[in-house]
Design an enzyme around this catalytic site. Structure first.
Site, PDB file in Angstrom:
ATOM      1  N   ARG A 101       0.844  -1.192   0.000  1.00  0.00           N
ATOM      2  CA  ARG A 101       0.000   0.000   0.000  1.00  0.00           C
ATOM      3  C   ARG A 101       0.880   1.243   0.000  1.00  0.00           C
ATOM      4  O   ARG A 101       1.759   1.387   0.859  1.00  0.00           O
ATOM      5  CB  ARG A 101      -0.887   0.020   1.253  1.00  0.00           C
ATOM      6  CG  ARG A 101      -1.631   1.310   1.394  1.00  0.00           C
ATOM      7  CD  ARG A 101      -2.454   1.445   2.668  1.00  0.00           C
ATOM      8  NE  ARG A 101      -3.088   2.754   2.630  1.00  0.00           N
ATOM      9  CZ  ARG A 101      -3.196   3.580   3.658  1.00  0.00           C
ATOM     10  NH1 ARG A 101      -2.769   3.246   4.857  1.00  0.00           N
ATOM     11  NH2 ARG A 101      -3.760   4.760   3.511  1.00  0.00           N
ATOM     12  N   HIS A 146      -3.290  10.973   0.499  1.00  0.00           N
ATOM     13  CA  HIS A 146      -2.679  10.743   1.812  1.00  0.00           C
ATOM     14  C   HIS A 146      -2.022  12.062   2.265  1.00  0.00           C
ATOM     15  O   HIS A 146      -0.818  12.176   2.387  1.00  0.00           O
ATOM     16  CB  HIS A 146      -1.663   9.599   1.755  1.00  0.00           C
ATOM     17  CG  HIS A 146      -1.358   8.995   3.096  1.00  0.00           C
ATOM     18  ND1 HIS A 146      -1.537   7.655   3.387  1.00  0.00           N
ATOM     19  CD2 HIS A 146      -0.896   9.549   4.235  1.00  0.00           C
ATOM     20  CE1 HIS A 146      -1.180   7.411   4.640  1.00  0.00           C
ATOM     21  NE2 HIS A 146      -0.787   8.549   5.179  1.00  0.00           N
ATOM     22  N   GLU A 191      -7.472   8.515   6.449  1.00  0.00           N
ATOM     23  CA  GLU A 191      -7.715   9.117   7.765  1.00  0.00           C
ATOM     24  C   GLU A 191      -8.388  10.488   7.725  1.00  0.00           C
ATOM     25  O   GLU A 191      -7.799  11.503   8.115  1.00  0.00           O
ATOM     26  CB  GLU A 191      -6.397   9.196   8.556  1.00  0.00           C
ATOM     27  CG  GLU A 191      -5.785   7.830   8.780  1.00  0.00           C
ATOM     28  CD  GLU A 191      -4.605   7.851   9.748  1.00  0.00           C
ATOM     29  OE1 GLU A 191      -4.067   8.935  10.012  1.00  0.00           O
ATOM     30  OE2 GLU A 191      -4.245   6.776  10.255  1.00  0.00           O
ATOM     31  N   ASN A 333      -7.281   2.063   9.996  1.00  0.00           N
ATOM     32  CA  ASN A 333      -5.959   2.367  10.538  1.00  0.00           C
ATOM     33  C   ASN A 333      -6.108   2.412  12.046  1.00  0.00           C
ATOM     34  O   ASN A 333      -6.784   3.290  12.577  1.00  0.00           O
ATOM     35  CB  ASN A 333      -5.462   3.731  10.046  1.00  0.00           C
ATOM     36  CG  ASN A 333      -5.180   3.750   8.560  1.00  0.00           C
ATOM     37  OD1 ASN A 333      -5.343   2.744   7.866  1.00  0.00           O
ATOM     38  ND2 ASN A 333      -4.746   4.890   8.066  1.00  0.00           N
ATOM     39  N   TYR A 335      -4.109   2.050  15.937  1.00  0.00           N
ATOM     40  CA  TYR A 335      -2.841   2.029  16.666  1.00  0.00           C
ATOM     41  C   TYR A 335      -2.982   1.749  18.152  1.00  0.00           C
ATOM     42  O   TYR A 335      -2.195   1.019  18.718  1.00  0.00           O
ATOM     43  CB  TYR A 335      -2.097   3.363  16.473  1.00  0.00           C
ATOM     44  CG  TYR A 335      -1.543   3.511  15.067  1.00  0.00           C
ATOM     45  CD1 TYR A 335      -0.301   2.996  14.743  1.00  0.00           C
ATOM     46  CD2 TYR A 335      -2.290   4.121  14.062  1.00  0.00           C
ATOM     47  CE1 TYR A 335       0.201   3.092  13.452  1.00  0.00           C
ATOM     48  CE2 TYR A 335      -1.786   4.222  12.766  1.00  0.00           C
ATOM     49  CZ  TYR A 335      -0.545   3.703  12.466  1.00  0.00           C
ATOM     50  OH  TYR A 335      -0.058   3.786  11.189  1.00  0.00           O
ATOM     51  N   GLU A 403      -3.499   0.163   8.242  1.00  0.00           N
ATOM     52  CA  GLU A 403      -2.343   0.594   9.029  1.00  0.00           C
ATOM     53  C   GLU A 403      -2.442   0.012  10.422  1.00  0.00           C
ATOM     54  O   GLU A 403      -3.527  -0.024  11.007  1.00  0.00           O
ATOM     55  CB  GLU A 403      -2.266   2.130   9.167  1.00  0.00           C
ATOM     56  CG  GLU A 403      -1.816   2.838   7.918  1.00  0.00           C
ATOM     57  CD  GLU A 403      -1.657   4.349   8.107  1.00  0.00           C
ATOM     58  OE1 GLU A 403      -1.394   4.807   9.240  1.00  0.00           O
ATOM     59  OE2 GLU A 403      -1.808   5.070   7.109  1.00  0.00           O
TER      60      GLU A 403
END
Ligand SMILES: *[C@@H]1O[C@H](CO)[C@@H](O)[C@H](O)[C@H]1NC(C)=O
Ligand SMILES: *[C@@H]1O[C@H](CO)[C@@H](O)[C@H](O)[C@H]1NC(C)=O
Length: 512
Positions: A101, A146, A191, A333, A335, A403
């Site tokens: 990606r 992005h 995002e 995404n 985290y 992500e």
């Protein structure tokens, strides 16, 4: 009573076995599950003004306000992937990736932002990269946006100008036409929450407009419409012949109530609705609109503050129809996790602002940090909870993890045990979610290699490969985590006890 006791014992032992499995046994990924790594144009390419590329908002902010970046650095050279992409693909072959990606730099192919002129050199770069990937059986997954908006479009208001819906649609059509014969996975926007909140409502990311409580919501509406327009263009004009997938990638952390009090449970729910459901709700729910919790809170605060109408713009019935159902995967995404509360000690925020509209406090226990140099908090169970929430809220949509990874501040360090722990823990949590019935189809780790980490510059590293920024060659060296990831992809299973032999070089994986 005795029978009940046996049942209780059985349940306890099932729960124990589950936990035991998670840590001590090899767990297999389902057939067809796809693995890759992720990067983005501005963070790796460099060559910021080479061969006719136009200026974007990250070129502008890093050049005019270097103090905005922790180490005053920029992406002028970054990992120099514009010139070193063959080495990048070689690394992917060493890892044995199914897909890669990355993103397309808007001003590299349309220097003015508009499709009046296509920059052939920029097109050639992406053709070279895509062809090199396909040559070695690695599928390209390309993000159209992005974060690197053409500066000329920013000068006209960027995502706050409703015309961006047309500008982005025109750009998307150029991309599909140029690359869609070979690229079968397109991500429209990366995002949205960070694009709008940190760039328009806040002052962290470019363009750092700091229009708190206003700019982020204008951006949100136009961004969703632009995404939807591009989806329909692909669906109507290109999908019949190109037969690919197109989706959006949300940033979604998990917000867990700090206690089981009704106030904290509601606060955590609202935090989830304000962050990621702000964008997924209009696309995935029946309403095609912003989440009801958001609409209600923002309308109430706006009225108290003397605004004649809610600061959150409305969608027309036509816009609602346009946005609904426009994502082939739920791009995710993820985290980390935060604990959320709402009580008398919620901090005072700027008025108006999204933080004030949401009105919660957050707290992360120190134990969630793997070590002093690891930045991203390690809370793997939050990943399982988030995936289950997505399953339950949206009728179990196919999810693609675009992500996931850990930022560390340990400089040059090849023995990255925190990263190994993080990936193993989060992939275990993903396997738990699959057992719960969540429909996760693939995973691209952030990141293939260290790169320009926005306002952190080069101080925070995310790479499976280390990049040496002191060398003009930007030498890439596999870390321990790269060896572990390679074995994971080879065996298609997670083995917490695998210890790689780091004295052996990483060679090209079979099939690549
Ligand atoms: C952004 O705006 C807030 C007030 O809404 C202010 O406190 C803050 O200092 C501003 N940031 C910058 C970089 O100007
Ligand atoms: C609010 O909740 C936080 C987190 O549980 C707690 O530390 C704090 O003492 C609470 N404050 C009040 C005023 O209840």
């Amino acid at each position: 009573m005795a029978t009940l006791g046996v049942i209780a014992l059985l349940c306890a032992s099932v729960a124990l076995t589950h936990a035991y499995n998670a840590r001590h046994e090899v767990r297999k990924f389902p057939d067809g599950f796809l693995f890759g790594t992720a990067t983005a144009s501005y963070q790796v390419e460099g060559a910021w003004d080479a061969d006719g590329k136009g200026e974007n908002i990250w070129d502008r902010i890093t050049h005019t306000n270097p103090d905005h970046i922790m180490d005053k650095s920029n992406g002028d050279i970054a990992d120099n992937s514009y010139y070193l992409y063959r080495r990048d693909v070689q690394m992917m072959r060493e890892l044995g990736l199914d897909l890669y990606r990355s993103s397309i730099s808007w001003t590299r192919i349309l220097p003015s932002g508009f499709p009046d002129k296509i920059n052939e050199a920029g097109v050639q770069y992406y053709n070279n990269l895509i062809d090199e990937l396909l040559k070695y059986n690695i599928q390209p997954m390309m993000t159209l946006y992005h974060w690197d908006l053409p500066q000329k479009l920013q000068d006209l208001g960027g995502w706050a100008n409703p015309e961006i819906v047309t500008w982005y649609a025109d750009y998307s059509r150029v991309v599909f036409k140029l690359f869609g014969d070979r690229v079968k996975y397109f991500i429209t926007i990366n995002e949205p929450y960070l694009v709008c909140n940190s760039g328009y409502g806040g002052d962290k990311l470019a363009p750092a407009l700091n229009s708190t409580g206003i700019g982020e919501y204008m951006c949100a509406k136009h961004l969703l419409l632009a995404h939807a327009k591009a989806y329909h263009i692909y669906d109507d004009e290109f999908r019949p012949s190109q037969k690919g997938k197109i989706f959006i990638s949300f940033s979604a952390q998990w917000y867990e109530p700090i206690s089981d009090s009704a106030a904290d449970v509601e606060a955590a729910h609202d935090a989830n609705q304000f962050e990621w459901a702000q964008y997924s709700w209009p696309i995935y729910s029946e309403t095609g609109d912003f989440p009801p919790e958001m609409k209600k809170r923002i309308a109430a605060r706006s009225a108290e503050q003397g605004f004649p109408r809610s600061r959150l713009p409305e969608f027309s019935p036509e816009e609602i129809e346009l946005v609904k159902g426009t994502s082939d995967f739920f791009g995710l995404n993820h985290y980390t996790t935060n604990q959320i509360y709402r009580n008398a000690s919620v901090p005072q925020f700027n008025v108006p602002s999204i933080e004030d509209d949401l009105g919660v406090g957050s707290y992360t226990p120190i134990e969630w940090q793997l070590s002093e140099t690891s930045k991203t908090k390690y809370v793997a169970w939050g990943f399982t909870k988030l995936l289950n929430r997505i399953k339950d809220a949206y009728k179990n949509p196919p999810v693609f993890i675009t992500e996931n990874g850990i930022g560390t501040r340990d400089g040059m360090n090849l023995i990255d045990d925190d990263r190994v722990t993080y990936y193993r823990g989060y992939l275990d949590a993903l396997l738990d979610a699959l057992e719960d019935g969540c429909d996760v189809r693939g995973y691209t780790a952030w990141s293939l290699m260290d790169n320009f980490e926005w306002t952190d510059g080069y101080t925070t590293r995310f790479g499976l490969y280390e990049v040496n920024y002191d060398s003009i060659y930007r030498t890439r060296t596999p870390r321990k985590s790269a060896y572990v990831y390679r074995e994971l992809l080879r065996s298609r299973s997670l083995d917490h006890h695998y210890e790689p032999d780091l004295t052996q070089p990483l060679t090209i994986a079979p099939g690549h």
